[in-house]
Scaffold this motif. Sequence first.
Motif, PDB file in Angstrom:
ATOM      1  N   TYR A 192       0.722  -1.240   0.089  1.00 34.72           N
ATOM      2  CA  TYR A 192       0.011  -0.007   0.071  1.00 34.72           C
ATOM      3  C   TYR A 192       0.947   1.148  -0.034  1.00 34.72           C
ATOM      4  CZ  TYR A 192      -3.612  -3.614   1.301  1.00 34.72           C
ATOM      5  OH  TYR A 192      -4.441  -4.523   1.508  1.00 34.72           O
ATOM      6  N   LYS A 193       0.984   1.919  -0.893  1.00 29.96           N
ATOM      7  CA  LYS A 193       1.756   3.081  -1.202  1.00 29.96           C
ATOM      8  C   LYS A 193       0.695   4.497  -1.035  1.00 29.96           C
ATOM      9  CE  LYS A 193       5.258   1.170  -4.358  1.00 29.96           C
ATOM     10  NZ  LYS A 193       5.808   1.334  -5.598  1.00 29.96           N
ATOM     11  N   HIS A 194       1.361   5.327  -0.105  1.00 30.49           N
ATOM     12  CA  HIS A 194       0.564   6.463   0.167  1.00 30.49           C
ATOM     13  C   HIS A 194       1.396   7.625   0.103  1.00 30.49           C
ATOM     14  CE1 HIS A 194      -2.868   4.159   1.578  1.00 30.49           C
ATOM     15  NE2 HIS A 194      -2.237   3.381   2.258  1.00 30.49           N
ATOM     16  N   THR A 244       5.099  13.485   0.891  1.00 30.87           N
ATOM     17  CA  THR A 244       6.292  12.353   1.418  1.00 30.87           C
ATOM     18  C   THR A 244       5.591  11.066   1.330  1.00 30.87           C
ATOM     19  OG1 THR A 244       7.168  13.834   3.111  1.00 30.87           O
ATOM     20  CG2 THR A 244       7.517  11.599   3.410  1.00 30.87           C
ATOM     21  N   PRO A 245       6.385  10.161   0.555  1.00 28.97           N
ATOM     22  CA  PRO A 245       5.870   8.783   0.435  1.00 28.97           C
ATOM     23  C   PRO A 245       5.805   7.977   1.442  1.00 28.97           C
ATOM     24  CG  PRO A 245       7.933   8.996  -0.526  1.00 28.97           C
ATOM     25  CD  PRO A 245       7.649  10.255  -0.454  1.00 28.97           C
ATOM     26  N   PHE A 246       4.839   7.122   1.769  1.00 25.11           N
ATOM     27  CA  PHE A 246       4.888   6.263   3.129  1.00 25.11           C
ATOM     28  C   PHE A 246       4.226   4.956   2.587  1.00 25.11           C
ATOM     29  CE2 PHE A 246       2.949   4.148   6.908  1.00 25.11           C
ATOM     30  CZ  PHE A 246       3.984   4.377   7.689  1.00 25.11           C
ATOM     31  N   THR A 247       4.914   3.850   2.548  1.00 22.72           N
ATOM     32  CA  THR A 247       4.600   2.643   2.213  1.00 22.72           C
ATOM     33  C   THR A 247       4.548   1.599   3.304  1.00 22.72           C
ATOM     34  OG1 THR A 247       5.548   3.240  -0.019  1.00 22.72           O
ATOM     35  CG2 THR A 247       5.131   0.786   0.567  1.00 22.72           C
ATOM     36  N   VAL A 248       3.598   0.869   3.075  1.00 25.05           N
ATOM     37  CA  VAL A 248       3.307  -0.297   4.281  1.00 25.05           C
ATOM     38  C   VAL A 248       3.091  -1.645   3.436  1.00 25.05           C
ATOM     39  CG1 VAL A 248       1.886  -1.506   5.810  1.00 25.05           C
ATOM     40  CG2 VAL A 248       1.964   0.956   5.715  1.00 25.05           C
ATOM     41  N   LYS A 249       4.027  -2.486   3.716  1.00 24.03           N
ATOM     42  CA  LYS A 249       3.854  -4.014   2.925  1.00 24.03           C
ATOM     43  C   LYS A 249       3.373  -4.851   4.049  1.00 24.03           C
ATOM     44  CE  LYS A 249       7.780  -3.155  -0.310  1.00 24.03           C
ATOM     45  NZ  LYS A 249       9.064  -3.484  -1.018  1.00 24.03           N
ATOM     46  N   MET A 250       2.221  -5.709   3.745  1.00 32.47           N
ATOM     47  CA  MET A 250       1.676  -6.633   4.720  1.00 32.47           C
ATOM     48  C   MET A 250       1.326  -7.818   4.139  1.00 32.47           C
ATOM     49  SD  MET A 250      -1.983  -5.044   5.686  1.00 32.47           S
ATOM     50  CE  MET A 250      -1.166  -3.609   6.396  1.00 32.47           C
ATOM     51  N   MET A 251       1.414  -9.040   4.913  1.00 32.58           N
ATOM     52  CA  MET A 251       1.030 -10.169   4.579  1.00 32.58           C
ATOM     53  C   MET A 251      -0.631 -10.094   4.906  1.00 32.58           C
ATOM     54  SD  MET A 251       3.245 -11.635   2.999  1.00 32.58           S
ATOM     55  CE  MET A 251       2.607 -13.427   2.987  1.00 32.58           C
ATOM     56  N   VAL A 252      -1.579 -10.274   4.073  1.00 30.06           N
ATOM     57  CA  VAL A 252      -2.844 -10.506   4.444  1.00 30.06           C
ATOM     58  C   VAL A 252      -3.291 -11.999   4.711  1.00 30.06           C
ATOM     59  CG1 VAL A 252      -5.075  -9.826   3.807  1.00 30.06           C
ATOM     60  CG2 VAL A 252      -3.547  -8.295   3.059  1.00 30.06           C
ATOM     61  N   HIS A 253      -3.699 -12.411   5.607  1.00 27.86           N
ATOM     62  CA  HIS A 253      -3.945 -13.821   6.103  1.00 27.86           C
ATOM     63  C   HIS A 253      -5.442 -13.859   5.646  1.00 27.86           C
ATOM     64  CE1 HIS A 253      -0.071 -13.349   7.858  1.00 27.86           C
ATOM     65  NE2 HIS A 253      -0.562 -12.642   9.072  1.00 27.86           N
ATOM     66  N   VAL A 254      -5.568 -14.387   4.484  1.00 27.83           N
ATOM     67  CA  VAL A 254      -6.991 -14.539   3.752  1.00 27.83           C
ATOM     68  C   VAL A 254      -7.321 -16.171   4.480  1.00 27.83           C
ATOM     69  CG1 VAL A 254      -8.302 -15.117   1.856  1.00 27.83           C
ATOM     70  CG2 VAL A 254      -6.375 -13.451   1.663  1.00 27.83           C
ATOM     71  N   SER A 272       6.970  -4.846   6.378  1.00 29.75           N
ATOM     72  CA  SER A 272       8.047  -3.560   5.873  1.00 29.75           C
ATOM     73  C   SER A 272       7.308  -2.262   5.962  1.00 29.75           C
ATOM     74  CB  SER A 272       8.811  -3.888   4.680  1.00 29.75           C
ATOM     75  OG  SER A 272       9.451  -2.823   4.464  1.00 29.75           O
ATOM     76  N   GLN A 273       7.710  -1.371   6.356  1.00 29.00           N
ATOM     77  CA  GLN A 273       6.921   0.159   6.311  1.00 29.00           C
ATOM     78  C   GLN A 273       7.923   0.981   6.280  1.00 29.00           C
ATOM     79  OE1 GLN A 273       4.384   0.607   9.632  1.00 29.00           O
ATOM     80  NE2 GLN A 273       5.802  -0.465  11.072  1.00 29.00           N
ATOM     81  N   GLY A 274       7.729   2.249   5.742  1.00 31.67           N
ATOM     82  CA  GLY A 274       8.542   3.241   5.971  1.00 31.67           C
ATOM     83  C   GLY A 274       8.331   4.515   4.975  1.00 31.67           C
ATOM     84  N   MET A 275       9.270   5.444   5.028  1.00 30.01           N
ATOM     85  CA  MET A 275       9.334   6.353   3.902  1.00 30.01           C
ATOM     86  C   MET A 275      10.379   6.312   2.796  1.00 30.01           C
ATOM     87  SD  MET A 275       8.331   9.765   6.372  1.00 30.01           S
ATOM     88  CE  MET A 275       6.909   9.629   7.481  1.00 30.01           C
ATOM     89  N   THR A 276      11.439   5.702   3.123  1.00 32.39           N
ATOM     90  CA  THR A 276      12.588   5.848   2.542  1.00 32.39           C
ATOM     91  C   THR A 276      12.830   4.226   2.058  1.00 32.39           C
ATOM     92  OG1 THR A 276      14.165   5.284   4.376  1.00 32.39           O
ATOM     93  CG2 THR A 276      13.643   7.740   3.960  1.00 32.39           C
TER      94      THR A 276
END
Length: 504
Positions: free
Chosen positions: A235-237, A245-255, A462-466
């Motif tokens: 998810y890129k915001h 400023t970009p802020f990205t969150v990578k997540m495992m969605v447990h379907v 993983s998450q962050g701006m850089t």
Amino acid sequence: MSTDPEEKPAATERMPWFLRIVRNWVSLAGAVLAMGAVFAFVLLFFVDIFAQHANPYMGILAYVVAPAFFFGGLTLVLLGHWIQRRQKKKTGLEAGALRLNIDLSKKRHRSLLLLFAMASVCFLFLTAFGSYQTYHLTETNSFCGETCHEPMEPQFVAYQTSAHAQVACVACHVGPGATEYVKTKVNGVRQLYHTVLGDFDRPIRLHQRDRRPSDETCQSCHWQQKYTGSVLREYKHYLADEENTPFTVKMMVHVGGGDPLHGPVKGIHWHMNLSNRIEFVERGETGDSIPWVRLTDADGKVTVFRTEDMEGDPAPEEIVSMDCMDCHNRPAHRFDTPNDAVDRALVNHRIDPSMPWVKMKAVEALTRPYQNREEAMASIEEYLTAEYPDDPRRGELVGQVQDIYRQNFFPEMKADWRTYPEHIGHKNWAGCFRCHDGEHYAEDGETTIKASDCTTCHTIVSQGMTPEELATMSPEGLPFVHLDFEYDSVDCADCHTGANQEEE
């Protein structure tokens, strides 16, 4: 039919009544038109009966259009008969320009009769061909979305960019069986009536329990027993600051899954009513409140959860069984929130992220109140031109923001992301937290439906701006970093609206 223009009344009286009525060209033409309408109705009826999918617009063709032509033909029959009687009253004879007077011994009369018969046969053939082709036209997605242009435009535009854009409208919206058959015919005629009068709802509302169950729609393609496991999502915001400023969150969605025969019963699809059965009562037009839930687990144990304001037991007819559409309630007609739409444009560089404050300005231009689309297009251009008067990228920015508006905002129908809440997830609407809010208590007063841990449904890896922050991966999961304040005491939708500027 006689060759004598002054035929004796006694001979006329001996003729059957229906022949006496059509003894003129106008009445005879009306009779052919009425017969063609009956022929078209019968053809359409049987085509629809044996079709693979019921068609809601067949009600308009078979029960409105065909009868209209039928009664139009009867009107011509009666008009011709009235004119014939009027001439007879004046002259005492049945002669006149309209009089049907055929003498088969005359070549001209035989030719005219043959021509009329051939024209009648051609008319019936064209009626059959036209009815059949019109039937197939009414099954097309463009017909469903464009015929009733104003009321259906928002849904049709959203559908064209959805994951189900190649699925026919009738495959999901029209059910099988005699009951659904009659219902769709009545509904098609009702839609025509309200469209002609222009008194349809703005926005169009879908009552939650009027929809078809998922075992007739979703599960005709999707296999609910499948164990999906976990799926990686990124998810890129962009923040609403000067640098975007970009802020990205990578997540495992447990379907996960809900069938113990194909995998462990866990994750989001634990709710699939395969191993566990979930029933509930919903309140509100959009089902945004669920005060009562009943869980029957794999061992048959029944637990009832309720909010403090839910007094007594609900009536049996209020209790519904959970299915796919209770979470995936906008599978083909989704309107992006302004934040999400602008984020996507920034990620794809359709909007240049190096333009100062562009995330905030674009969202603000989209969310101003507009009465109609023309006003919106002009105001968006005026606002962004004033904000970036000398920037050579201004023209492209204006075009992209206007495109986002056309795709997701329909002021004439009062339809946008605020009109139709989405129940999947819990960022901009309550969604999951309609039940998992910690305020639904079992009879022991201690047990609640609140998920014990966010990682039950998703794990942030993983998450962050850089790039350096995003390169740090954690298979065990990271605590979510909220940029503004500690969020443990509030639900996401308490602050996030899809458009407020400090939320990302």
